[in-house]
Design an enzyme around this catalytic site. Structure first.
Site, PDB file in Angstrom:
ATOM      1  N   ASP A  28       0.822  -1.206   0.000  1.00  0.00           N
ATOM      2  CA  ASP A  28       0.000   0.000   0.000  1.00  0.00           C
ATOM      3  C   ASP A  28       0.856   1.256   0.000  1.00  0.00           C
ATOM      4  O   ASP A  28       2.004   1.264   0.446  1.00  0.00           O
ATOM      5  CB  ASP A  28      -0.950   0.013   1.201  1.00  0.00           C
ATOM      6  CG  ASP A  28      -0.233  -0.067   2.540  1.00  0.00           C
ATOM      7  OD1 ASP A  28       0.786  -0.781   2.631  1.00  0.00           O
ATOM      8  OD2 ASP A  28      -0.690   0.578   3.499  1.00  0.00           O
ATOM      9  N   GLU A 120       0.257  -1.509   5.558  1.00  0.00           N
ATOM     10  CA  GLU A 120       1.316  -1.042   6.454  1.00  0.00           C
ATOM     11  C   GLU A 120       1.052   0.371   6.924  1.00  0.00           C
ATOM     12  O   GLU A 120       1.318   0.720   8.085  1.00  0.00           O
ATOM     13  CB  GLU A 120       2.676  -1.118   5.735  1.00  0.00           C
ATOM     14  CG  GLU A 120       3.883  -0.874   6.615  1.00  0.00           C
ATOM     15  CD  GLU A 120       4.382   0.567   6.596  1.00  0.00           C
ATOM     16  OE1 GLU A 120       5.403   0.857   7.257  1.00  0.00           O
ATOM     17  OE2 GLU A 120       3.758   1.420   5.920  1.00  0.00           O
TER      18      GLU A 120
END
Length: 354
Positions: A28, A120
């Site tokens: 991400d 994350e």
């Protein structure tokens, strides 16, 4: 790929005695309210301001980002100013995928495990959901952010807090002595904390409180906050301070209510790294043999490696080569990007033959 969208894999080695090692990166990129569409480009930096979006008149200006001066005459990967570039952490994915391809042509290496995790940027959720039986390495490396040569052997201790305020609603005509405004309760709560202990007023090894979000109506307010501290005792004191102020608020607003929940997010990786020094020793040796000066930093943030380290897999972090991550002016010098790959390759080689 598992049910959490975590991708794991293994590159089988030809050196059975070599320790199994791992590399992890997150899928991400951060959402800072800009466009989700990334338009990367490669520009040659000639010492002058870079126009990264002529239509929108967006410039990466040397006076504002003097760190780019180290890359005079080099190619720079940058977005168009309408989004983050996303080198944090797509650069690491590129490094790891190229590493796997290049290992086919290397003399020898042990088993190399890889993991790509989501989420994350919103609390290391992907790493927390990992099934470590699918990532059975002795130690691993996070490749994430950081300029050329930077190595992370220490991170914050981190916790998230949700503080709820229940007020008493009333019509303004009869509010005196009755109305308890939950929005003002939340503001009162925040006022009990030192304004200088915030991210924008701290640096280095300073810890902080970060009041991130406030949602309120006539009856209830929900305040979210982050706690960060490198020192365990300091971290615990900050959590205690949240509880202490909540109790003071209960006394101040006896007809209202204050509740809170504190959840640990990740821990400082330094303790876990000390239990098995091979990961750091190999990283430092790789950089030394490649002629890359190491810059050991205490990261004012966390990495997926903080989760893995806490679960028993020592996982230091090394650079992708990028600058200004979480910014529309994020950029990645191509030579630094290439050196990140060289470090990963060298680690695999050294692990196989040391």
């Amino acid at each position: 790929m598992d049910a959490h969208a975590i991708v794991t894999g293994i590159k089988r080695g030809n050196r059975p005695a070599a320790p199994p090692i791992g590399f992890i990166a997150h899928l991400d990129t951060v959402d800072i309210g800009l466009s989700p569409v990334v338009r990367p480009q490669v520009l040659r930096f000639k010492g002058e301001d870079l126009c990264i979006n002529r239509q929108e008149d967006i410039w990466l200006r040397v006076a504002e980002h003097p760190e780019i001066l180290d890359w005079l005459g080099e190619d720079i990967i940058v977005g168009d100013g309408t989004s983050v570039l996303g080198a944090d952490n797509k650069a690491a994915i590129a490094v790891i995928m190229t590493l796997l391809a290049r290992l086919d042509h290397e003399v020898g290496h042990g088993d190399v495990f890889v993991a790509f995790v989501p989420d994350e940027e919103i609390g290391l959720r992907g790493a927390k959901a990992m099934d470590l039986s699918r990532f059975p390495c002795d130690f691993a490396y996070t490749i994430d952010c950081c300029e050329l040569g930077e190595v992370v052997l220490e991170t914050f201790n981190a916790a998230s807090c949700e503080i709820g305020f229940t007020g008493v609603s009333a019509h303004p005509m009869s509010a005196k002595g009755m109305l308890v405004n939950p929005l003002l309760m939340a503001m009162d709560f925040i006022s009990h904390f030192d304004r200088k202990e915030t991210p924008e007023c701290t640096e280095g090894r300073d810890g902080f409180y970060w009041f991130k979000d406030l949602i309120a109506n006539d009856s209830e307010a929900i305040l979210t906050a982050l706690i960060r501290d490198f020192d365990t005792d300091g971290f615990n004191r900050r959590k205690h301070r949240i509880a202490e102020v909540a109790e003071q608020m209960r006394s101040r607003y006896p007809t209202g209510n204050v509740r809170y929940q504190i959840t640990d997010t990740y821990r400082n990786i330094s303790t876990s790294l000390a239990r098995d020094e091979r990961a750091v020793a190999l990283l430092f040796k790789a950089m030394e043999e490649l002629g890359i000066g190491k810059k050991v930093i205490a990261m004012r943030g966390g990495t997926d490696g903080a989760v893995l380290s806490a679960k028993g897999i020592p996982t230091p972090n090394f650079f992708t080569g990028a600058y200004n991550f979480h910014s529309r002016y994020e950029f990645l010098p191509v030579p630094a990007f290439e050196r990140s790959l060289e470090v990963a390759l060298k680690i695999c080689q050294l692990a196989a033959f040391d």
